[in-house]
Design a protein around this motif. Structure first.
Motif, short mmCIF file in Angstrom:
data_model
loop_
_atom_site.label_atom_id
_atom_site.label_comp_id
_atom_site.label_asym_id
_atom_site.label_seq_id
_atom_site.Cartn_x
_atom_site.Cartn_y
_atom_site.Cartn_z
N ASN A 1 71.95 75.30 92.35
CA ASN A 1 71.83 75.45 93.81
C ASN A 1 71.56 76.88 94.23
O ASN A 1 72.04 77.34 95.26
N ASN B 1 69.12 78.27 95.56
CA ASN B 1 68.46 78.42 96.87
C ASN B 1 69.44 78.30 98.03
O ASN B 1 69.09 78.55 99.17
N THR C 1 69.81 81.75 99.63
CA THR C 1 68.71 82.28 100.44
C THR C 1 68.55 81.57 101.77
O THR C 1 67.84 82.03 102.65
N GLY C 2 69.18 80.42 101.90
CA GLY C 2 69.01 79.64 103.12
C GLY C 2 67.88 78.65 103.03
O GLY C 2 67.64 77.87 103.96
N LYS C 3 67.16 78.62 101.88
CA LYS C 3 66.09 77.65 101.71
C LYS C 3 66.65 76.23 101.60
O LYS C 3 66.00 75.27 101.97
N LYS C 4 67.86 76.15 101.08
CA LYS C 4 68.49 74.85 100.88
C LYS C 4 69.62 74.69 101.89
O LYS C 4 70.56 75.48 101.92
N THR C 5 69.52 73.67 102.73
CA THR C 5 70.55 73.44 103.76
C THR C 5 71.00 71.98 103.73
O THR C 5 71.24 71.37 104.77
N LYS D 1 65.39 68.12 95.79
CA LYS D 1 65.96 68.79 96.97
C LYS D 1 67.36 69.31 96.68
O LYS D 1 67.78 70.35 97.21
N VAL E 1 65.33 85.47 92.92
CA VAL E 1 65.64 84.84 94.21
C VAL E 1 66.82 85.55 94.87
O VAL E 1 66.81 85.82 96.08
N SER F 1 65.97 89.13 96.09
CA SER F 1 65.18 89.02 97.33
C SER F 1 66.08 88.68 98.51
O SER F 1 65.91 89.22 99.61
N ALA F 2 67.05 87.80 98.29
CA ALA F 2 67.98 87.42 99.36
C ALA F 2 68.84 88.60 99.76
O ALA F 2 69.09 88.82 100.96
N LYS G 1 67.22 91.10 102.08
CA LYS G 1 67.10 90.73 103.50
C LYS G 1 68.19 91.40 104.34
O LYS G 1 68.00 91.67 105.52
#
Length: 378
Positions: free
Chosen positions: A10, A12, A15-19, A75, A144, A147-148, A151
């Motif tokens: 999990n 992602n 990063t907030g890509k996965k909600t 997902k 990943v 990169s997060a 931000k």
């Protein structure tokens, strides 16, 4: 207080890509509006709170409709439904039945200022996660995370440098250089970042430019062993052997107990057709190697090459045997041994070496050629 734990699949989630997430329905089912307290690997020593969230929607699905659903599995962060089911079987110890109900939970991450529970430094948490993944060689996932983390602070020198290192490990050298350049815009005299940029340029094939950047790093600190070592390697690639040898000699003045430097020095002397001096360096490297198998195997191989140049074939054979014992699948070592055996007119043994190479790499042209040569003498 509903608590959810997320694992490495999990990534992602950070990063907030996965909600969204999928969980077997609880005795008291989750509902829209519930506040989630989310952790990383809750039951392990790596436990770490990652965020709080509010549930925005929930869908129900039976296990029979979930267990073969690749789309939902992806997902949820899995490769496919088979991988997801395998993980579910670990997660839920009781047998899963087709009529078991699961919840597909959709949520919205909350700003840390809106948390009700203990607040954390999210940038520090993500950076720590990135470093753990990087150190364990999971470069796709660590990229990943870096990169997060960026931000939160796009000008963080440490993060820019680490992301550059990460991209280099992934072979994305152009992107790595961009990261280093951004860091150098902020801190132009950082010798370590300059050196990392030089390495990325070298690995991308831009060797002349790598040397220019190494020049900048040397101006900042001409006694840094890491910078000197890579400068020597860059000069070696450019076939500037005298300059490279001078660099390695400087390094040995700083620390003459470094087997990597002795091995590199031997390589240079070999390239300069000075096998006797090369042999002295390889012997010193081997004396210092101890348990460093990779250096040891390489040094044994290069020592064997130097002995070939001196016509000392029996000694060369012993070196190649030692190299092969340390790295059995290395076809270069096997080829070198085969060539020596041919020089010693032991064609059956040589044939065996070349056959082993072709078993590993059937299209190896050198092994095929030498094998045919051996067959002519049998």
């Amino acid at each position: 207080m509903p608590i959810l734990s997320f694992g490495s699949q999990n990534i992602n989630i950070i990063t907030g890509k996965k909600t969204m997430t999928i969980r077997k329905i609880w005795k008291n089912p989750l509902k829209v509006g519930d506040r989630l307290y989310c952790y990383w690997n809750l039951v392990s020593k790596e436990k770490k709170k990652i965020f709080e969230a509010i549930i925005t929607d929930i869908e129900l699905i039976k296990y029979k409709d979930l267990k073969n659903n690749d789309k939902l599995a992806k997902k949820e962060g899995y490769k496919d439904s088979k991988e997801m089911v395998k993980e579910f079987k670990k997660m839920y110890l009781e047998k899963l039945n087709d009529d078991d109900v699961f919840q597909i939970i959709y949520f919205e991450k909350l700003d840390v200022e809106d948390w009700k529970g203990k607040k954390i430094d999210q940038k520090a948490m993500i950076t720590q996660r990135a470093d753990i993944l990087f150190d364990s060689g999971k470069y796709d996932k660590s990229e990943v995370c870096y990169s997060a983390a960026l931000k939160f602070d796009p000008d963080d020198i440490y993060l820019l440098n680490k992301k550059g290192d990460n991209l280099s490990r992934l072979g994305k050298f152009k992107e790595a250089v961009q990261c280093y350049d951004k860091a150098l815009d902020i801190e132009s005299d950082n010798e370590y970042i300059l050196n990392n940029k030089a390495i990325a340029l070298l690995n991308s094939g831009n060797v002349e430019e790598a040397l220019k950047v190494s020049d900048e790093a040397i101006k900042v600190n001409n006694k840094n062993p890491v910078i000197l070592y890579w400068r020597g390697f860059i000069l070696e690639v450019l076939k500037k052997y005298e300059e490279a040898l001078k660099i390695y000699d400087e390094l040995l003045e700083i620390d003459n107990n470094n087997p990597e430097v002795w091995n590199a020095r031997g390589n240079i002397l070999n390239d300069m057709n000075e096998p006797e001096r090369a042999l002295e360096s390889y012997d010193k490297a081997l004396e210092l190697c101890l348990d460093d198998t990779e250096i040891d195997a390489s040094a044994q191989n290069r020592k064997g090459n130097a002995l070939i140049d001196l016509g000392r074939y029996e000694e060369a054979l012993k070196s190649f045997d030692k190299a092969i014992a340390l790295d059995k699948g290395n076809i270069d070592f096997l080829l070198n041994k085969g060539v020596v055996l041919m020089e010693l007119e032991k064609f059956e043994d040589a044939l065996d070496c070349f056959t082993r190479v072709l078993t590993i790499k059937p299209d190896d042209q050198d092994a095929s050629f030498f094998k045919d040569e051996c067959l002519e003498y049998l």
